[in-house]
Design an enzyme around this catalytic site. Structure first.
Site, PDB file in Angstrom:
ATOM      1  CE  LYS A 216      -3.883  -2.145   2.438  1.00 15.11           C
ATOM      2  NZ  LYS A 216      -4.709  -2.058   3.661  1.00 15.11           N
TER       3      LYS A 216
ATOM      4  CE1 TYR B  20      -9.493  -2.080   0.000  1.00 14.71           C
ATOM      5  CE2 TYR B  20      -9.094   0.040  -1.025  1.00 14.71           C
ATOM      6  CZ  TYR B  20      -8.628  -1.046  -0.321  1.00 14.71           C
ATOM      7  OH  TYR B  20      -7.324  -1.115   0.064  1.00 14.71           O
TER       8      TYR B  20
ATOM      9  CG  ASN C 128      -3.302  -2.375   6.976  1.00 16.52           C
ATOM     10  OD1 ASN C 128      -3.093  -2.130   5.804  1.00 16.52           O
ATOM     11  ND2 ASN C 128      -4.425  -2.935   7.396  1.00 16.52           N
TER      12      ASN C 128
ATOM     13  CG  HIS D 265      -5.221  -5.775  -0.171  1.00 14.37           C
ATOM     14  ND1 HIS D 265      -6.395  -5.895   0.533  1.00 14.37           N
ATOM     15  CD2 HIS D 265      -5.406  -6.447  -1.333  1.00 14.37           C
ATOM     16  CE1 HIS D 265      -7.256  -6.594  -0.186  1.00 14.37           C
ATOM     17  NE2 HIS D 265      -6.675  -6.948  -1.328  1.00 14.37           N
TER      18      HIS D 265
ATOM     19  CD  GLU E  21      -8.585  -8.238  -3.835  1.00 16.33           C
ATOM     20  OE1 GLU E  21      -7.431  -8.638  -3.539  1.00 16.33           O
ATOM     21  OE2 GLU E  21      -9.424  -7.919  -2.976  1.00 16.33           O
TER      22      GLU E  21
END
Length: 132
Positions: free
Chosen positions: A3, A43, A106, A109, A120
């Site tokens: 990310k 998302y 974080n 992913h 994805e």
């Protein structure tokens, strides 16, 4: 996918090394800047939730490194390797346990199911970009 915070903090090499040391294979990899339309697709399962706009804003805030990871039970192995979503719950030695700063930032992913991984991957890679 590494990310924006992981790319910004120059963690790409360390994360790739951990994936490879685990015995998984990177079949495709590229750095991209995700636009809002693609972020909405990525998302879509969270659309309508209170955190959706924040998620889209964050993932579009800078470049990400997309990867196709292969190996025996790759989805399960990657989920274990990256650790819990919230870094407070992520074990030391996991990517998030070692590097994540918050639940929002974080570092990485990973798909949580094979069907989701296929969807994805199709957002970021054509079939001819994945090395067999």
């Amino acid at each position: 996918m590494i990310k924006p915070d992981g790319v910004r903090r120059k963690l790409v090499g360390e994360i790739v090394a951990r994936i490879e040391r685990k015995g998984l294979r990177i079949a495709a990899m590229k750095m991209v800047k995700i636009d809002k339309e693609k972020a909405n697709k990525l998302y879509e399962e969270h659309m309508g939730k209170s955190f959706f706009n924040e998620l889209v804003s964050y993932i579009t805030s800078g470049p990400v490194v997309c990867m196709v990871i292969e190996g025996d039970e790759a989805v399960k192995v990657m989920r274990t390797l990256i650790g819990a979503t919230d870094p407070k719950d992520a074990s030391p030695g996991t990517i998030r346990g070692d590097f994540a700063l918050s639940k929002a930032e974080n570092v990485i992913h990973a798909s949580d199911a094979e069907e989701k991984a296929k969807r994805e991957m199709s957002l970021f890679f054509s079939q001819n970009e994945i090395i067999e």
